[in-house]
Design an enzyme around this catalytic site. Structure first.
Site, short mmCIF file in Angstrom:
data_model
loop_
_atom_site.label_atom_id
_atom_site.label_comp_id
_atom_site.label_asym_id
_atom_site.label_seq_id
_atom_site.Cartn_x
_atom_site.Cartn_y
_atom_site.Cartn_z
N ASP A 95 22.91 10.95 -29.95
CA ASP A 95 21.94 9.87 -30.16
C ASP A 95 21.69 9.20 -28.82
O ASP A 95 22.31 8.21 -28.46
CB ASP A 95 22.46 8.89 -31.20
CG ASP A 95 21.40 7.92 -31.67
OD1 ASP A 95 20.25 7.99 -31.17
OD2 ASP A 95 21.70 7.08 -32.54
N VAL A 96 20.74 9.78 -28.07
CA VAL A 96 20.49 9.34 -26.70
C VAL A 96 19.12 8.67 -26.53
O VAL A 96 18.88 8.00 -25.53
CB VAL A 96 20.62 10.53 -25.72
CG1 VAL A 96 22.04 11.09 -25.75
CG2 VAL A 96 19.61 11.63 -26.02
N LYS A 97 18.21 8.89 -27.47
CA LYS A 97 16.88 8.26 -27.50
C LYS A 97 16.18 8.31 -26.15
O LYS A 97 15.64 7.33 -25.66
CB LYS A 97 16.97 6.82 -28.02
CG LYS A 97 17.46 6.71 -29.45
CD LYS A 97 17.40 5.28 -29.95
CE LYS A 97 17.86 5.18 -31.40
NZ LYS A 97 19.32 5.39 -31.56
N ARG A 98 16.14 9.48 -25.57
CA ARG A 98 15.54 9.63 -24.25
C ARG A 98 14.01 9.58 -24.32
O ARG A 98 13.40 9.99 -25.29
CB ARG A 98 15.98 10.95 -23.61
CG ARG A 98 17.47 11.01 -23.30
CD ARG A 98 17.86 9.93 -22.30
NE ARG A 98 19.24 10.12 -21.84
CZ ARG A 98 20.23 9.25 -22.05
NH1 ARG A 98 20.01 8.15 -22.71
NH2 ARG A 98 21.43 9.50 -21.57
#
Length: 287
Positions: A95-98
């Site tokens: 879950d990095v939401k780049r």
């Protein structure tokens, strides 16, 4: 087997629960962290939960911020947890939401789909446009990796931008429609594609429309557990108890704190809560 079909099979076998390993040192009982470094304590806590829950969940999600907050020690625990999941043939979401320009997005893809931080899926923020999404396609085309793109989130601030009117409907539908076009190129045997959507379950007036409109897209569903999303909303976002995974983090990770003997049975009580989460949502089948 394509990664999305593998996830579909995991949900069919183990249920739709996604356990969020958003682990914090504060969540760990003293007896589990005594004499350990930060990385050792975080990893041993995660391993205990994984070992006790791998057959009652479909996938694990690691929110990278929890690990970044501890610097190198935290990222060692992040790396070691992902490695452990791969060893056990268990699925993971980073879950990095780049979100970044294409050149940077290409490097983010390499960082999180290869090497120390390799995961099966990652989360993306689409608001810089399609050129911030396209660099991930080379991994998606191979069938090896997938993404979950933010659509309708469960946080209060979602109302600030996501629901602004554009051409007579909420803006987030424009985002979803573009992701649907991309996803339709890569549909697997399960009938779903590897470009999924993050859809919060806290907006009851929208869930049925979203599920119908994006019928071949897998959903990552946050908001159940600590954020108190309604179980019926969650049920409506699923497709026959599949087609999505329901994330619960704190409610599972910290469940041991509700019991006198919890510090000795962290994994046991995490498992108990994961099963309860599944049963609570599944109960909507008979309503």
């Amino acid at each position: 087997m394509k990664i999305i079909d593998k996830l579909y099979e995991k949900v069919s076998k183990n249920g739709f629960v996604c356990i969020g390993l958003d682990s914090s040192i504060d969540y760990i009982p003293e007896n589990m962290k005594a004499g350990k470094s930060v990385s050792e304590a975080l990893f041993s806590y995660n391993r205990e939960i994984i070992d006790q829950t791998y057959d009652v969940c479909a996938i694990y999600k690691l929110q990278i911020a929890y690990y970044e907050s501890y610097g190198i020690e935290g990222m060692i625990a992040y790396r070691d947890t992902l490695s452990y999941l791969r060893e056990k043939d268990l699925l993971s979401i980073g879950d990095v939401k780049r979100s970044d320009i294409a050149a940077s997005a290409k490097m983010y893809a390499k960082a999180h789909f290869e090497g120390d931080f390799e995961t099966d899926f990652i989360t993306l923020n689409p608001y810089m446009g399609m050129d911030s999404i396209e660099p991930y396609e080379e991994y998606i085309e191979r069938g090896e990796k997938g993404v979950f793109v933010l659509l309708r989130t469960s946080n209060p601030g979602a109302k600030d931008f996501e629901v602004l009117p554009v051409d007579g409907e909420e803006f987030f539908y424009k985002v979803g429609d573009r992701m649907k076009e991309l996803n339709d190129k890569y549909i697997g045997k399960s009938g779903f594609g590897p470009i999924g959507l993050v859809v919060g379950a806290t907006h009851s007036e929208e869930v049925e429309k979203i599920r119908k409109r994006y019928d071949r897209m897998f959903f990552l569903i946050p908001g159940f557990g600590a954020q108190k999303a309604d179980s019926m909303n969650v049920y409506k976002l699923l497709e026959g108890l599949n087609g999505g995974v329901v994330n619960s983090s704190r409610a599972i990770l910290k469940n041991w704190q509700n019991y006198e003997d919890g510090s000795e049975k962290v994994g046991y009580y995490a498992r108990k809560k994961a099963i309860e989460t599944y049963e609570e949502i599944k109960a909507n089948e008979v309503l």
